[in-house]
Motif scaffolding. Structure first.
Motif, PDB file in Angstrom:
ATOM      1  N   ALA A  37       0.962  -1.110  -0.063  1.00 31.54           N
ATOM      2  CA  ALA A  37      -0.035  -0.020  -0.048  1.00 31.54           C
ATOM      3  C   ALA A  37       0.914   1.442  -0.117  1.00 31.54           C
ATOM      4  O   ALA A  37       0.132   2.182  -0.031  1.00 31.54           O
ATOM      5  N   ASP A  38       2.150   1.040   0.073  1.00 28.54           N
ATOM      6  CA  ASP A  38       3.084   2.334   0.310  1.00 28.54           C
ATOM      7  C   ASP A  38       3.387   2.957  -1.198  1.00 28.54           C
ATOM      8  O   ASP A  38       3.912   3.901  -1.266  1.00 28.54           O
ATOM      9  N   PHE A  39       2.362   2.420  -2.101  1.00 29.85           N
ATOM     10  CA  PHE A  39       2.518   3.020  -3.543  1.00 29.85           C
ATOM     11  C   PHE A  39       1.779   4.266  -3.330  1.00 29.85           C
ATOM     12  O   PHE A  39       2.225   5.486  -4.085  1.00 29.85           O
ATOM     13  N   ILE A  40       1.027   4.632  -2.280  1.00 24.90           N
ATOM     14  CA  ILE A  40       0.410   5.839  -1.929  1.00 24.90           C
ATOM     15  C   ILE A  40       1.677   6.895  -1.703  1.00 24.90           C
ATOM     16  O   ILE A  40       1.103   8.142  -1.769  1.00 24.90           O
ATOM     17  N   ARG A  41       2.599   6.755  -1.173  1.00 22.44           N
ATOM     18  CA  ARG A  41       3.635   7.580  -0.970  1.00 22.44           C
ATOM     19  C   ARG A  41       4.097   8.205  -2.164  1.00 22.44           C
ATOM     20  O   ARG A  41       4.245   9.436  -2.187  1.00 22.44           O
ATOM     21  N   LYS A  45       3.232  11.874  -3.320  1.00 23.70           N
ATOM     22  CA  LYS A  45       4.635  12.596  -2.807  1.00 23.70           C
ATOM     23  C   LYS A  45       4.888  12.685  -1.253  1.00 23.70           C
ATOM     24  O   LYS A  45       5.119  13.908  -0.914  1.00 23.70           O
ATOM     25  N   ILE A  46       4.649  11.739  -0.697  1.00 20.35           N
ATOM     26  CA  ILE A  46       4.865  11.870   0.918  1.00 20.35           C
ATOM     27  C   ILE A  46       6.398  11.343   1.120  1.00 20.35           C
ATOM     28  O   ILE A  46       6.586  10.033   0.576  1.00 20.35           O
ATOM     29  N   PRO A  47       7.148  12.124   1.488  1.00 17.28           N
ATOM     30  CA  PRO A  47       8.738  11.686   1.915  1.00 17.28           C
ATOM     31  C   PRO A  47       8.800  10.754   2.884  1.00 17.28           C
ATOM     32  O   PRO A  47       9.888  10.057   2.758  1.00 17.28           O
ATOM     33  N   ASP A  48       8.003  10.756   3.873  1.00 16.65           N
ATOM     34  CA  ASP A  48       8.132   9.794   4.954  1.00 16.65           C
ATOM     35  C   ASP A  48       8.408   8.542   4.596  1.00 16.65           C
ATOM     36  O   ASP A  48       7.628   7.903   3.632  1.00 16.65           O
ATOM     37  N   ALA A  49       9.190   7.540   5.195  1.00 16.95           N
ATOM     38  CA  ALA A  49       9.103   6.076   5.378  1.00 16.95           C
ATOM     39  C   ALA A  49       7.806   5.522   5.507  1.00 16.95           C
ATOM     40  O   ALA A  49       7.111   5.936   6.208  1.00 16.95           O
TER      41      ALA A  49
END
Ligand code: SF4
Length: 267
Positions: A37-41, A45-49
């Motif tokens: 689900a980390d595709f959402i980053r 454009k979310i910089p956090d891990a």
């Protein structure tokens, strides 16, 4: 862990996975090492891990009454890019508010609900869930507490998840197991089928070996489970053969434990 309150434009979103999804949060504290689900980053454009940020959509329950009225009937899945019962839900209660609104809505009979979680916090909401047309599932890929602690650091332990399903069933709620993802050389399918045989059915999901997932997960396996790396490499390099082996085992276990398999999910 960065926790930020945000405003969203809609609560129910049309989904390819089912009819609608509700994600009261963006990001997930459980921080499972294999999560895709980390595709959402990248998308937002979310910089956090992954596992280190959660955005709480604090206005999402307020948008729901009108959406329940306007949307066509269908199934609602909670949740696709977070676990809606991650620890922060104890404070914000956004998932509880969503369920309260559905349970009090004149349009509640238009919708079925599916919840998938790895958290025992869901027990808090059994009072509401009993009133809804809902199915509750827990995902599991191991019964080994030490393995789970490494791979799914902030989720409830596998034993607690099985207890959740048993207690939900005792409360008259339909329950299912989600064996996911199968971890090559680690997941013992037979043990999981045996433990979950009281459920209505199970889903089985093969590990997503897409490059973007393996970029994080492969080094983690290499460091923490070096003796399993050959099993992972076989699954990555021989996807068809690996899937065939899994399919044969799953069909054998389906018969042996009389536990219906709703689908074997392949990526
Ligand atoms: S609980 Fe689900 S959404 Fe959350 S990190 Fe784990 S796999 Fe991803």
């Amino acid at each position: 862990m960065k926790i930020k309150e945000i405003q969203c434009k809609s609560c129910m979103t049309i989904s390819k996975l089912t009819d609608y999804v509700i994600n009261p949060y963006t990001g997930c504290q459980h921080g499972c090492k294999y999560c895709y689900a980390d595709f959402i980053r990248r998308f937002q454009k979310i910089p956090d891990a992954w596992g280190e940020f959660v955005f709480a959509k604090v206005n999402c329950p307020d948008l729901l009454p009108k959406e329940l009225e306007k949307k066509k009937p269908g199934n609602i899945w909670l949740a696709s890019v977070c676990d809606c019962y991650m620890p922060v839900e104890a404070k914000y209660k956004l998932t509880r508010k969503v369920l309260e609104i559905i349970s009090e809505s004149d349009f509640k009979d238009k919708f079925t609900i599916e919840i998938l979680t790895k958290s025992a916090l869901i027990k808090r909401d059994f009072d509401l869930l009993k009133k809804l047309n809902v199915e509750v599932g827990c995902s599991l890929n191991t019964l080994d507490e030490n393995v789970a602690r490494k791979i799914e650091p902030l989720a409830s332990s596998p034993r607690e998840r099985i207890k959740v399903l048993k207690e939900a069933k005792e409360n008259g709620i339909k329950v299912y197991g989600f064996i996911s993802p199968i971890l090559p050389g680690i997941t013992n399918l037979e043990k999981l089928f045996r433990e979950l045989s009281f459920c209505e059915y199970v889903w089985v999901e093969v590990l997503n070996t897409r490059k973007s997932v393996m970029k994080r997960f492969y080094p983690f396996i290499k460091e923490n489970f070096p003796d399993k790396i050959k099993d992972f490499e076989f699954a990555i390099n021989n996807p068809e053969e690996y899937f065939k082996q899994i399919e044969e085992e799953v069909r054998m276990l389906e018969k042996k434990y009389k536990l219906k398999v709703r689908e074997i999910v392949k990526h």
